[in-house]
Design an enzyme around this catalytic site. Structure first.
Site, PDB file in Angstrom:
ATOM      1  N   HIS A  37      -3.029  -2.038   6.122  1.00 13.47           N
ATOM      2  CA  HIS A  37      -3.362  -1.103   5.042  1.00 13.47           C
ATOM      3  C   HIS A  37      -4.762  -1.435   4.526  1.00 13.47           C
ATOM      4  O   HIS A  37      -5.168  -2.602   4.528  1.00 13.47           O
ATOM      5  CB  HIS A  37      -2.331  -1.225   3.915  1.00 13.47           C
ATOM      6  CG  HIS A  37      -2.433  -0.118   2.915  1.00 13.47           C
ATOM      7  ND1 HIS A  37      -3.338  -0.148   1.889  1.00 13.47           N
ATOM      8  CD2 HIS A  37      -1.762   1.060   2.803  1.00 13.47           C
ATOM      9  CE1 HIS A  37      -3.209   0.973   1.181  1.00 13.47           C
ATOM     10  NE2 HIS A  37      -2.255   1.716   1.725  1.00 13.47           N
TER      11      HIS A  37
ATOM     12  N   GLU B  41      -5.092   7.052   7.445  1.00 17.60           N
ATOM     13  CA  GLU B  41      -5.340   7.051   6.003  1.00 17.60           C
ATOM     14  C   GLU B  41      -6.831   6.906   5.742  1.00 17.60           C
ATOM     15  O   GLU B  41      -7.349   5.785   5.682  1.00 17.60           O
ATOM     16  CB  GLU B  41      -4.641   5.863   5.347  1.00 17.60           C
ATOM     17  CG  GLU B  41      -3.141   5.937   5.351  1.00 17.60           C
ATOM     18  CD  GLU B  41      -2.571   5.175   4.172  1.00 17.60           C
ATOM     19  OE1 GLU B  41      -1.913   5.790   3.343  1.00 17.60           O
ATOM     20  OE2 GLU B  41      -2.819   3.966   4.068  1.00 17.60           O
TER      21      GLU B  41
HETATM   22  P1  PGA Z   1      -1.924   7.390  -2.417  1.00 20.61           P
HETATM   23  O1  PGA Z   1      -1.816   6.028  -1.558  1.00 20.61           O
HETATM   24  O2  PGA Z   1      -0.807   8.284  -1.971  1.00 20.61           O
HETATM   25  O3  PGA Z   1      -1.770   6.919  -3.839  1.00 20.61           O
HETATM   26  O4  PGA Z   1      -3.266   7.958  -2.137  1.00 20.61           O
HETATM   27  C1  PGA Z   1      -1.569   6.054  -0.191  1.00 20.61           C
HETATM   28  C2  PGA Z   1      -1.548   4.653   0.360  1.00 20.61           C
HETATM   29  O5  PGA Z   1      -2.231   3.778  -0.163  1.00 20.61           O
HETATM   30  O6  PGA Z   1      -0.861   4.378   1.351  1.00 20.61           O
END
Ligand code: PGA
Length: 220
Positions: free
Chosen positions: A74, A146
């Site tokens: 992440h 992401e």
């Molecule tokens: P968010 O976070 O939905 O608050 O943008 C996503 C994540 O960090 O996996």
């Protein structure tokens, strides 16, 4: 079935609140990733949702029963200095231990502005999967795209960009970055999107349950 992953990060503050949120959010099709100190307590109350860890922290501490998924790489970790090579080791360990790793990839704002988004994602993917015997097929790794600039900002990627990136990622991925019940459909309706990784919105049980319902409409 599409997979919705609730990444609670460091929330909520107490075990009591974590148990309450877990009970309220306990639906099929959801993976709940609480902070590590609440994993066991949350695992005990889940009946329908699956349990996920936010990292491979148990390398030192021994496996927790009931953990089925693990988020790896992440951006919160990468920011703290986790390299692609460390990510690769963790992915390999998770697979060896029979866990389903969720490998997070995604470019930051500067990389996107410099036209390097694809290059970054390709590198993270290639190295991240490099210690697996068969990096591409078949393997149990779920890839989450992401874009870092979309995480926690309230500004998700636009679905067209996301699809372009997902096509690069083995043709399927889950998407994360500012997903809410209001915008989830725009993402989840695409067959290439196999689910969503949800941070902020997963801290409200009504929100996350709505997102799971939307995902069910587009089961693939
Ligand atoms: P968010 O976070 O939905 O608050 O943008 C996503 C994540 O960090 O996996």
């Amino acid at each position: 079935m599409k997979l919705i992953v609730a990444n609670w990060k460091l929330n909520p503050a107490t075990e009591k609140e974590a148990i309450k949120l877990a009970k309220e959010s306990d639906v099929e099709g959801l993976v709940i990733c609480p902070p590590s100190q609440f994993l066991e307590a949350v695992g005990k109350v889940l009946k329908k949702a699956k349990l996920g860890a936010q990292d491979l922290f148990w390398e030192e501490g021994g496996a927790y029963a009931g953990v089925e998924y693990v988020i790896i790489g992440h951006s919160d970790r990468r920011k703290l200095g986790e390299t692609d090579e460390v990510v690769a080791r963790k992915i390999a360990t998770a697979v060896k231990d029979g866990l389903k790793p969720i490998l997070c990839v995604g470019e930051n704002r500067a990389e996107r502005d410099a036209g390097k988004a694809k290059e970054v994602v390709e590198r993270e993917l290639k190295i991240g999967l490099s210690l697996l015997a068969e990096p591409y097929t078949p393997n149990p790794v779920i890839v989450a795209y992401e874009p870092i600039w979309a995480i926690g900002t309230g500004n998700p990627d636009i679905p067209e960009n996301m699809l372009e990136m997902v096509n690069l990622i083995r043709g399927t991925a889950i998407y994360g970055g500012s997903i809410t019940s209001k915008n989830a459909e725009e993402f989840l309706k695409h067959k290439e999107i196999s689910g969503a990784l949800v941070g902020g919105a997963s801290l409200k049980s009504e929100e996350i349950k709505k997102i799971v319902e939307i995902a069910k409409k587009y089961a693939n």
